[in-house]
Design an enzyme around this catalytic site. Structure first.
Site, PDB file in Angstrom:
ATOM      1  CG  ASP A  80      -2.302  -3.475  11.241  1.00 31.46           C
ATOM      2  OD1 ASP A  80      -2.146  -3.638  12.723  1.00 31.46           O
ATOM      3  OD2 ASP A  80      -3.058  -2.395  11.367  1.00 31.46           O
ATOM      4  CE1 TYR A 134      -4.083  -5.903   2.526  1.00 27.37           C
ATOM      5  CE2 TYR A 134      -4.798  -8.145   2.872  1.00 27.37           C
ATOM      6  CZ  TYR A 134      -3.807  -7.240   2.296  1.00 27.37           C
ATOM      7  OH  TYR A 134      -2.884  -7.601   1.267  1.00 27.37           O
ATOM      8  CG  PHE A 171       1.387  -9.114   1.854  1.00 30.54           C
ATOM      9  CD1 PHE A 171       1.430  -7.957   1.647  1.00 30.54           C
ATOM     10  CD2 PHE A 171       2.428  -9.534   2.615  1.00 30.54           C
ATOM     11  CE1 PHE A 171       2.340  -6.807   1.929  1.00 30.54           C
ATOM     12  CE2 PHE A 171       3.601  -8.647   2.999  1.00 30.54           C
ATOM     13  CZ  PHE A 171       3.565  -7.592   2.802  1.00 30.54           C
ATOM     14  CG  HIS A 213       5.572  -2.509   2.054  1.00 30.40           C
ATOM     15  ND1 HIS A 213       4.281  -2.338   1.398  1.00 30.40           N
ATOM     16  CD2 HIS A 213       5.322  -3.193   3.164  1.00 30.40           C
ATOM     17  CE1 HIS A 213       3.438  -3.004   1.973  1.00 30.40           C
ATOM     18  NE2 HIS A 213       3.999  -3.680   3.014  1.00 30.40           N
TER      19      HIS A 213
END
Length: 229
Positions: free
Chosen positions: A71, A73, A84, A193
């Site tokens: 998703d 930010y 990221f 993760h």
């Protein structure tokens, strides 16, 4: 018609050729309508011109590595279309901080002073989120609206149309995508993760940056320079 032009896809030509059927599919038209309504009532990230940045920075035939996120930010100024990654001048989010810690431990590279990963993308690292937009300050708010079908189509296109790619699947969400990747043609590297909630369970020490370069060498491809200026 004027509103429709605002969400017309601005996407690199090789990806447009591959994904054109998706843009014309009924689910994508519904997604477009949803986004238009969202933009009337809420701030949506990333900006419209950045929604397809992952594709625009890394054309279809330039992809060597696929890093899957979930998703964008949802804070102001953070999302710019690469998973990221954040724009220069924006504080590095915790998962990215942990990625850079592992990068330093794995390859001895200095920890980057910023969080903009465009340098990786330009070398062939497709930094793809499963969902490409989000409502401001509401994580996951645009999930299950159609984006996942679109990005799955991109992953399937790479799986079928390319060979020898390295897929970095960090966390259970990304690892579920292994089901749509031909593992007889591609390399899969899995780890927890990099989030602070799970990084200590095996992301730290996974050495995926050096492992990726080793696999690219086996494929006769140029390694990724993981340092960021």
């Amino acid at each position: 018609m004027k509103e429709s032009a605002q969400v017309r896809p601005v996407i690199e030509e090789s990806w447009l050729k591959v994904l054109r059927p998706e843009f014309e599919a009924s689910y994508f038209l519904q997604l477009k309508a949803f986004l238009l309504e969202e933009k009337k009532r809420h701030r949506v990230f990333p900006p419209g011109s950045k929604i397809f940045s992952a594709f625009n920075h890394t054309p279809f035939h330039s992809v060597k590595v696929v890093l899957l996120g979930q998703d964008p930010y949802h804070g102001p100024g953070q999302a710019h279309g690469l998973c990221f990654s954040v724009n220069k001048g924006i504080p590095k989010p915790p998962s990215l901080v942990n990625m850079f810690k592992e990068l330093h431990a794995d390859l001895g590279l200095p920890v980057p002073t910023h969080g903009n990963l465009e340098g990786w993308a330009r070398q062939g690292v497709l930094l793809l989120n499963a969902t490409l937009t989000v409502r401001a300050r509401q994580a996951g708010s645009h999930q299950k609206k159609g984006w996942e079908q679109f990005t799955d189509a991109a992953i399937k296109a790479l799986s079928e149309g390319r060979s020898g790619l390295v897929f970095l699947l960090w966390g259970s969400y990304a690892q579920a995508k292994e089901a749509i990747i031909d593992t007889t043609k591609h390399h899969i590297l899995k780890a927890p993760h990099p989030s602070p909630l799970s990084a200590s369970r095996g992301f730290f020490g996974c050495k995926h940056f050096s492992a990726t370069n080793a696999l690219l060498r086996e494929e006769g491809l140029e390694e990724i320079n993981w340092s960021l200026e």
